[in-house]
Design a protein around this motif. Sequence first.
Motif, short mmCIF file in Angstrom:
data_model
loop_
_atom_site.label_atom_id
_atom_site.label_comp_id
_atom_site.label_asym_id
_atom_site.label_seq_id
_atom_site.Cartn_x
_atom_site.Cartn_y
_atom_site.Cartn_z
N ILE A 107 16.29 -6.62 7.38
CA ILE A 107 15.38 -7.38 8.08
C ILE A 107 14.31 -8.34 7.74
CG2 ILE A 107 14.08 -6.92 10.50
CD1 ILE A 107 14.92 -4.00 10.32
N PRO A 108 15.36 -9.76 8.18
CA PRO A 108 14.19 -10.31 7.50
C PRO A 108 13.05 -10.74 7.95
CG PRO A 108 16.24 -11.57 8.44
CD PRO A 108 16.04 -10.01 8.96
N LEU A 109 12.14 -11.20 6.92
CA LEU A 109 10.42 -11.57 7.34
C LEU A 109 9.69 -11.82 7.06
CD1 LEU A 109 9.58 -7.48 5.47
CD2 LEU A 109 10.03 -7.43 7.88
N TYR A 110 8.25 -12.44 7.23
CA TYR A 110 7.68 -13.20 6.93
C TYR A 110 6.45 -13.45 6.21
CZ TYR A 110 8.62 -14.83 12.38
OH TYR A 110 10.00 -15.60 12.99
N ARG A 111 6.30 -14.36 5.52
CA ARG A 111 4.90 -13.97 4.74
C ARG A 111 4.41 -12.75 4.74
NH1 ARG A 111 6.05 -13.25 0.26
NH2 ARG A 111 6.39 -14.78 0.01
N GLU A 112 3.72 -13.08 5.69
CA GLU A 112 2.77 -12.07 6.53
C GLU A 112 2.91 -10.37 6.66
OE1 GLU A 112 3.12 -14.79 9.82
OE2 GLU A 112 2.72 -15.19 8.06
N GLU A 113 4.24 -10.22 7.15
CA GLU A 113 4.78 -9.25 7.61
C GLU A 113 5.20 -8.67 5.97
OE1 GLU A 113 6.85 -9.74 11.39
OE2 GLU A 113 8.77 -10.09 9.65
N LEU A 114 5.72 -9.37 5.21
CA LEU A 114 5.64 -9.00 3.55
C LEU A 114 4.11 -8.37 2.96
CD1 LEU A 114 7.85 -11.48 2.03
CD2 LEU A 114 8.41 -9.23 2.01
N ASP A 115 3.17 -9.20 3.54
CA ASP A 115 1.54 -9.02 2.96
C ASP A 115 1.65 -7.47 3.56
OD1 ASP A 115 1.76 -11.47 1.24
OD2 ASP A 115 0.31 -11.77 2.33
N PHE A 116 1.81 -7.66 5.17
CA PHE A 116 1.06 -6.45 5.73
C PHE A 116 2.40 -4.85 4.90
CE2 PHE A 116 1.59 -3.24 9.68
CZ PHE A 116 0.52 -3.18 9.83
N CYS A 117 3.35 -5.19 5.20
CA CYS A 117 3.61 -3.74 4.57
C CYS A 117 3.46 -3.58 3.15
CB CYS A 117 5.58 -4.79 4.53
SG CYS A 117 6.48 -3.16 3.56
N ARG A 118 3.17 -4.48 2.33
CA ARG A 118 2.09 -3.64 1.31
C ARG A 118 0.53 -3.06 1.51
NH1 ARG A 118 4.42 -9.44 -0.79
NH2 ARG A 118 6.28 -9.17 -2.00
N ALA A 119 0.62 -3.69 1.78
CA ALA A 119 -0.91 -3.06 2.70
C ALA A 119 -0.49 -1.76 3.74
CB ALA A 119 -2.02 -4.10 3.51
N ALA A 120 0.42 -1.72 4.44
CA ALA A 120 0.15 0.02 5.65
C ALA A 120 1.74 0.25 5.21
CB ALA A 120 -0.31 -1.40 6.58
N GLY A 121 2.25 -0.14 4.34
CA GLY A 121 3.04 0.83 4.32
C GLY A 121 4.26 -0.02 5.02
N PRO A 122 5.25 0.74 4.57
CA PRO A 122 6.87 0.58 5.05
C PRO A 122 6.94 1.62 6.83
CG PRO A 122 7.01 1.96 4.13
CD PRO A 122 5.65 1.28 3.94
N GLU A 123 6.54 2.27 7.13
CA GLU A 123 6.37 2.94 7.79
C GLU A 123 5.89 2.19 9.07
OE1 GLU A 123 5.72 3.65 5.77
OE2 GLU A 123 6.65 6.31 4.93
N ALA A 124 4.56 1.51 9.32
CA ALA A 124 3.32 0.60 9.81
C ALA A 124 4.17 -0.39 9.88
CB ALA A 124 2.31 0.54 9.09
N LEU A 125 4.96 -0.67 9.46
CA LEU A 125 5.90 -2.31 9.56
C LEU A 125 7.02 -2.40 10.95
CD1 LEU A 125 5.65 -4.90 8.90
CD2 LEU A 125 6.96 -4.83 7.21
N LEU A 126 7.77 -1.38 10.09
CA LEU A 126 8.95 -0.92 11.00
C LEU A 126 8.50 -0.10 12.46
CD1 LEU A 126 10.75 0.43 8.12
CD2 LEU A 126 11.56 -1.69 9.43
N GLY A 127 7.56 0.30 12.16
CA GLY A 127 6.94 0.62 13.50
C GLY A 127 6.97 -0.55 14.53
N ARG A 128 6.29 -1.05 13.89
CA ARG A 128 5.78 -2.42 15.18
C ARG A 128 7.18 -3.51 15.02
NH1 ARG A 128 0.75 -5.78 13.65
NH2 ARG A 128 -0.95 -3.35 12.87
N LEU A 129 7.70 -2.89 14.06
CA LEU A 129 9.51 -4.15 14.62
C LEU A 129 9.85 -3.10 15.58
CD1 LEU A 129 10.39 -5.77 10.64
CD2 LEU A 129 9.91 -6.79 13.03
N ALA A 130 10.40 -1.92 15.84
CA ALA A 130 10.77 -1.34 17.18
C ALA A 130 10.05 -1.73 18.37
CB ALA A 130 11.05 -0.18 16.46
N GLU A 131 9.16 -1.90 18.13
CA GLU A 131 7.95 -2.26 19.16
C GLU A 131 8.11 -3.30 19.85
OE1 GLU A 131 3.32 -1.26 18.22
OE2 GLU A 131 4.28 1.07 17.94
N ALA A 132 8.61 -3.77 18.81
CA ALA A 132 8.75 -5.28 19.74
C ALA A 132 9.91 -5.92 20.49
CB ALA A 132 8.71 -6.28 18.70
#
Length: 529
Positions: free
Chosen positions: A301-326
């Motif tokens: 799944i392609p990501l933006y720079r701020e999403e890469l940074d968010f994943c490093r800070a909050a973890g992949p579960e948090a990022l993938l959860g937000r993507l699924a909610e979208a």
Amino acid sequence: MNQLDPARLLEELKRLHREGSHRQIVELVEQLPAEARSYEVVLAHARALNLLTDPDSPEAPSLLKQAHEVLSSVRDEGWEDARWNFQMGYCLYYLERGGEALFYLRQATEQDSEDQAAARLLFECEHRLLQQVFHPKYYQWPESWAAIEDHIQSSFGISPNVFRESGTNDIRVNIHIIPPNEERPFFTLVTMGMGAYHMNVPESQAGEPDRLELVMTLPPDWNLNIYDEEWRWPLTLLREAARVPLRLGTWLGWGQTVDHGQPYACNTGFCGCILDDPIGDREAAVCLLPDGDEVQFYQLIPLYREELDFCRAAGPEALLGRLAEAGEFYHVVDIERPSVAAAGVSRQFVQPLKLKLNMRLQPVHLQSMVEMMSARLREAGLGEAAGAQVETEDSGEVCGSELFLRLKDTSEHGLAAVEAVLDGIGIPAGSELSREGLSRPVGRLEGLALYLNGTELAAEVYQNCDIDTVIARTEALMKGLGRLYSFWSGRKNTALYFYGSSYEAMLAAAKPFWDSYPLCEKCRIVRIA
């Protein structure tokens, strides 16, 4: 002997080493309390573990892994020590993690140019990697190839179109294109070839898949028949990600990200990606090969720079959860979708700078350069390097490299500090740091390419002479002036790329040998920096 007497302890360890009593060293050190294990004691312990290793022994992997753990415990103290770097390179090399070993062995030889053991192992490591580079990896048996194709067809759909890769020098990554259908109303792209390579999954991740293939989904109106970066970048992304484990000597798994360093194309801000479970039937996730091995399939799944940074800070579960909610089809590429990262996510780095490296490096050697550069930049508190790629001519010969530096400070002062780091590493003149509104020449090394004729010499020359002799003798003659950084093999020539402080000095040192050695007859010498 009083084990807590540091001086007497070190003398005893030296004596045991001279006598070859490596197992006794291990037993002695492992009986010591933690407070008695100084840096020198730890180094002696790791060396003994390495020297106990018999490549054919079943205990070899566990000894080497133990040596790696022991050395990692004193990484901060050992970073600038040639002995530590050599021992780290040694255990990684025999753990068959050559890409990582190359980095530490280069460090060791730079820190101690007189260490012949490190120089020999570096030479051996480079040439083992050369064999990997010049002999691409495929699935071993036709039955395995057929099993992967059957799995793609049954799990994702029939692919009337396959983008086949040719001219590759590491692995061949074909991409199956499955058009939209009722069950999957979008294009599905599936790699076939990445899983031919067993990744170096660390012991701490035991049980994780060591063979992968990748899946990517595109909207039904995506035009893959147009040869333009705005449409073709998903193919580049898949092939780039497929090569990450091989070129880094590492692994990829669920939730991990791949950072490209800059946007994939001018029409998108996507500059990285994350691995997720494939969409749809669970059975699509794993293909069982005839020999019992399993190949795991992951969605990219392609990501933006701020999403890469968010994943490093909050973890992949948090990022993938937000993507699924979208949205239900969050996995389908949408270059217009908004970022799901929090609006206030802080950016540790500013916009990356492109480093145009006037250096002919095979991918594995370029990655070693990137690792060294990242380590030095992080050590100086300046940033990191990411997103490296080679540039090739029509013949397939490497002609240059590009990578990206993500820096914390791009002021004149910050750039001067970065330039000092690059000069310390050693990069060729003609290199350039750039971004919009900035172009800064960097680099001081000069380069020499030796092209050996591979077709026009007498048969007995090829039988009685070898390229290893050319490299070893040339590097010995160039000692202190330059060294081999990479190589290339074409249909008619093999090129050896040397870089050093002076082209003329390297040429003067080596040319008498080249003029006398039969394999160098009809060679070409070209200044490349």
